[in-house]
Design an enzyme around this catalytic site. Structure first.
Site, mmCIF file in Angstrom:
data_model
loop_
_atom_site.group_PDB
_atom_site.id
_atom_site.type_symbol
_atom_site.label_atom_id
_atom_site.label_comp_id
_atom_site.label_asym_id
_atom_site.label_seq_id
_atom_site.Cartn_x
_atom_site.Cartn_y
_atom_site.Cartn_z
ATOM 1 N N GLU A 289 -16.177 7.990 12.635
ATOM 2 C CA GLU A 289 -16.195 8.575 11.424
ATOM 3 C C GLU A 289 -17.697 8.277 10.973
ATOM 4 O OE1 GLU A 289 -16.597 6.737 8.674
ATOM 5 O OE2 GLU A 289 -16.361 4.625 9.416
ATOM 6 N N ARG B 132 -19.426 8.270 4.199
ATOM 7 C CA ARG B 132 -20.068 7.182 3.114
ATOM 8 C C ARG B 132 -18.872 6.869 2.220
ATOM 9 N NH1 ARG B 132 -24.708 10.763 1.155
ATOM 10 N NH2 ARG B 132 -22.701 12.212 1.546
ATOM 11 N N THR C 47 -11.907 -2.971 11.721
ATOM 12 C CA THR C 47 -12.155 -3.831 12.690
ATOM 13 C C THR C 47 -13.494 -4.815 12.288
ATOM 14 O OG1 THR C 47 -13.656 -1.997 13.229
ATOM 15 C CG2 THR C 47 -11.756 -2.113 14.589
ATOM 16 N N CYS D 251 -20.032 -2.005 6.406
ATOM 17 C CA CYS D 251 -20.402 -1.329 7.737
ATOM 18 C C CYS D 251 -21.611 -1.754 8.088
ATOM 19 C CB CYS D 251 -20.521 0.409 7.333
ATOM 20 S SG CYS D 251 -18.793 0.887 6.629
ATOM 21 N N ARG E 103 -18.359 -5.569 -1.187
ATOM 22 C CA ARG E 103 -18.618 -6.522 0.149
ATOM 23 C C ARG E 103 -20.027 -6.485 0.632
ATOM 24 N NH1 ARG E 103 -14.059 -4.062 4.045
ATOM 25 N NH2 ARG E 103 -14.372 -2.381 2.397
ATOM 26 N N LYS F 76 0.859 -1.295 -0.086
ATOM 27 C CA LYS F 76 0.084 -0.043 -0.006
ATOM 28 C C LYS F 76 0.759 1.206 -0.119
ATOM 29 C CE LYS F 76 -4.392 -0.998 2.525
ATOM 30 N NZ LYS F 76 -4.935 -0.960 3.427
ATOM 31 N N LEU G 86 -34.567 6.402 2.980
ATOM 32 C CA LEU G 86 -36.102 5.940 2.836
ATOM 33 C C LEU G 86 -36.101 5.282 1.158
ATOM 34 C CD1 LEU G 86 -38.376 8.248 4.892
ATOM 35 C CD2 LEU G 86 -37.588 5.900 5.225
HETATM 36 C C1 UGA Z 1 -22.489 4.030 6.074
HETATM 37 C C2 UGA Z 1 -22.861 5.366 6.885
HETATM 38 O O1 UGA Z 1 -23.904 6.024 5.944
HETATM 39 C C3 UGA Z 1 -21.603 6.228 7.150
HETATM 40 O O2 UGA Z 1 -22.351 7.477 7.784
HETATM 41 C C4 UGA Z 1 -20.637 5.388 7.877
HETATM 42 O O3 UGA Z 1 -19.372 6.188 8.347
HETATM 43 C C5 UGA Z 1 -20.139 4.024 7.096
HETATM 44 O O4 UGA Z 1 -21.168 3.265 6.831
HETATM 45 C C6 UGA Z 1 -19.147 3.374 8.029
HETATM 46 O O5 UGA Z 1 -19.481 2.996 9.127
HETATM 47 O O6 UGA Z 1 -17.921 3.427 7.856
HETATM 48 P P1 UGA Z 1 -21.497 3.372 3.518
HETATM 49 O O7 UGA Z 1 -21.635 1.923 4.016
HETATM 50 O O8 UGA Z 1 -20.484 3.739 2.895
HETATM 51 O O9 UGA Z 1 -21.895 4.348 4.878
HETATM 52 O O10 UGA Z 1 -22.807 3.440 2.597
HETATM 53 P P2 UGA Z 1 -24.178 4.259 2.664
HETATM 54 O O11 UGA Z 1 -24.268 5.243 1.529
HETATM 55 O O12 UGA Z 1 -24.899 4.491 3.970
HETATM 56 O O13 UGA Z 1 -25.167 3.015 2.179
HETATM 57 C C7 UGA Z 1 -25.269 1.660 2.634
HETATM 58 C C8 UGA Z 1 -26.188 0.758 1.870
HETATM 59 O O14 UGA Z 1 -27.630 1.188 2.123
HETATM 60 C C9 UGA Z 1 -25.939 0.774 0.349
HETATM 61 O O15 UGA Z 1 -25.939 -0.710 -0.002
HETATM 62 C C10 UGA Z 1 -27.079 1.606 -0.044
HETATM 63 O O16 UGA Z 1 -27.193 0.953 -1.477
HETATM 64 C C11 UGA Z 1 -28.138 1.184 0.831
HETATM 65 N N1 UGA Z 1 -29.225 2.267 1.037
HETATM 66 C C12 UGA Z 1 -29.015 3.388 1.273
HETATM 67 C C13 UGA Z 1 -30.565 1.753 0.726
HETATM 68 O O17 UGA Z 1 -30.720 0.620 0.106
HETATM 69 N N2 UGA Z 1 -31.357 3.012 0.730
HETATM 70 C C14 UGA Z 1 -31.357 4.124 1.254
HETATM 71 O O18 UGA Z 1 -32.244 5.088 1.335
HETATM 72 C C15 UGA Z 1 -30.037 4.317 1.741
#
Ligand code: UGA
Length: 433
Positions: free
Chosen positions: A151, A154, A86, A260, A327, A35, A250
């Site tokens: 953190e 997204r 983690t 996550c 993932r 890396k 929603l």
């Molecule tokens: C999520 C959180 O949104 C972040 O705030 C957090 O920091 C991060 O996890 C983490 O813990 O590191 P992330 O997993 O990158 O972020 O992605 P999201 O944008 O939250 O989406 C997660 C999943 O939910 C995706 O598969 C997305 O398609 C789905 N989703 C999201 C829905 O099915 N419907 C929605 O309305 C929103």
């Protein structure tokens, strides 16, 4: 300030790049020679929107360095920030081995007057335990201060989220630590929420799980809406206009994935079990999400009957758009279910060119992926799918079934195109056409 970020995954690297952009002198340290070599050569080990430009600018202004040399990385720093992974263990608990290994390494150094920030998502009590561990080893009058600063980045929007957070949560025990954290984030306009370390750790889990709960809730209502002839988009909009509910998260569809939400729900469940505190809602959130892929496959079966010998195209393999991360993506479960049902599965994604599910054929061209298929299923709402040429798709498909697993097309738009190109268009929680 001189900041060393330990762990150059997407959280560590984005945080390091953004802190350098705020004017700090940043060292990004990692045990992975590969890396660090990649980063030193100006390449990126991950894809994240806006990160490349930010790192180039940080290098140009000599505000960022990369190293595997921990002596240098630790001794130089005023602030040490740990952002190692983690991941979930088989029992659902978070694997803290990387984190503790870094903390044990740190203990060998003079940490006087330094601030240690735990950025990794950790079970409640971990940051306090690290604080106790480091203080027991220190005979110093000004030992290291330890804070938890979760953190909320997204993937795909991490750079934007760093500079425009809704809040900066800091779990700490001293005014000195608060002041250092204010200086560290100087330039980012957001309210600070100071609390104790356990509260900060719990805020992270409770927030992620709440968002996952919103998604499972709207998916549950979507299934009902579908049976009632209601439109889930109108329902979600009507709900979201209420400020107490809020419009975000929603979006009904194929369910949440990624590294996550699934991991944090498991970790919170384990925490509940450990403290003998029942958290029954968590099982429902998971159960609803686990059923999403099956519900999508069932939609295909409703029109195609048995999937034996049927050719299915899956568009969008990542867990969401603007990332190359697959993932826990719904595409994994959907493709496995289709294969188990006897289908021939052809997949396309703008960023994913190798795919771990045996038996699927990966295409570099979406129209070739759809060629003579009996159904096209969209599982990630990539922008490039918005420009799909429906006349080409309708000619390519053997049977004209489109399943929009993310409701990425408006119902009105698709009604027009479905009519014009003789397509059967199914989506989630909306009337069929
Ligand atoms: C999520 C959180 O949104 C972040 O705030 C957090 O920091 C991060 O996890 C983490 O813990 O590191 P992330 O997993 O990158 O972020 O992605 P999201 O944008 O939250 O989406 C997660 C999943 O939910 C995706 O598969 C997305 O398609 C789905 N989703 C999201 C829905 O099915 N419907 C929605 O309305 C929103």
């Amino acid at each position: 300030m001189k900041v060393t970020v330990i762990g150059t995954g997407y959280v560590g690297l984005v945080t390091g790049a953004c802190l350098a952009n705020l004017g700090h002198q940043v060292i990004c340290a990692d045990i992975s020679v590969e890396k660090i070599t990649t980063l030193t050569s100006g390449e990126l080990p991950i894809w994240e929107m806006g990160l490349d430009g930010l790192l180039k600018e940080a290098r140009r202004s000599e505000r960022i360095r990369y190293t595997t040399n921990m002596d240098f990385a630790i001794e130089e720093a005023e602030v040490l920030l740990i952002a190692v992974g983690t991941p979930s263990q088989p029992d659902g608990d978070a694997d803290l081995s990387h984190l503790w290994s870094v903390v044990h390494d740190l203990a060998a150094y003079n940490l006087t007057n330094k601030l240690l920030i735990i950025k990794s998502t950790v079970p409640v009590g971990t940051t306090d335990a690290i604080d106790v561990f480091l203080h027991q080893l220190s005979s110093d009058h000004h030992p290291i201060d330890v804070v938890h600063n979760p953190e909320f980045l997204r993937q795909g929007n991490a750079v934007h989220d760093f500079f425009h957070p809704d809040r900066i949560v800091v779990g700490c025990a001293s005014e000195t630590a608060r002041n250092i954290m204010r200086t560290l984030y100087n330039g980012v306009s957001a309210p600070f929420h100071f609390c104790n370390r356990s509260s900060a750790e719990l805020i992270k889990y409770a927030s992620n799980v709440f968002l996952a709960m919103k998604i499972s809730y709207i998916n549950m209502i979507a299934d009902l809406a579908e049976n009632l002839g209601a439109n889930i988009e109108d329902v979600a909009k009507g709900m979201g206009l209420d400020k107490r509910i809020g419009a975000s998260f929603l979006q009904a569809g194929a369910g949440y994935g990624g590294s996550c939400f699934p991991k944090d729900i498991k970790a919170l469940k384990t925490l509940g079990q450990k403290w003998e505190c029942e958290l029954p809602l968590l099982d429902s959130i998971e159960a609803i999400n686990n059923e999403r892929p099956r519900a999508i496959v069932n939609k295909a079966k409703k029109y195609l009957g048995s999937l034996i010998g049927k050719k299915i195209a899956l568009f969008g393999l990542t867990f969401k758009p603007m990332t190359d991360d697959i993932r826990e993506a719904s595409s994994l479960a959907v493709s496995q279910l289709c294969i188990a049902e006897g289908a021939d599965v052809h997949v396309y994604d703008p960023l994913v060119h190798t795919y771990p599910v045996q038996g699927v054929t990966v295409h570099r061209d979406m129209y070739l992926a759809a060629d003579s298929c009996d159904s096209l299923i969209i599982l990630t709402e990539w922008e490039e799918f918005r420009d799909l040429d429906w006349s080409i798709i309708s000619k390519a498909l053997r049977f004209p079934l489109i399943i929009d697993g993310r409701n990425m097309f408006s119902w009105e738009y698709m009604r027009q195109h479905a009519k014009e190109h003789h397509l059967i268009y199914l989506s989630i929680g909306r009337p069929p056409m």
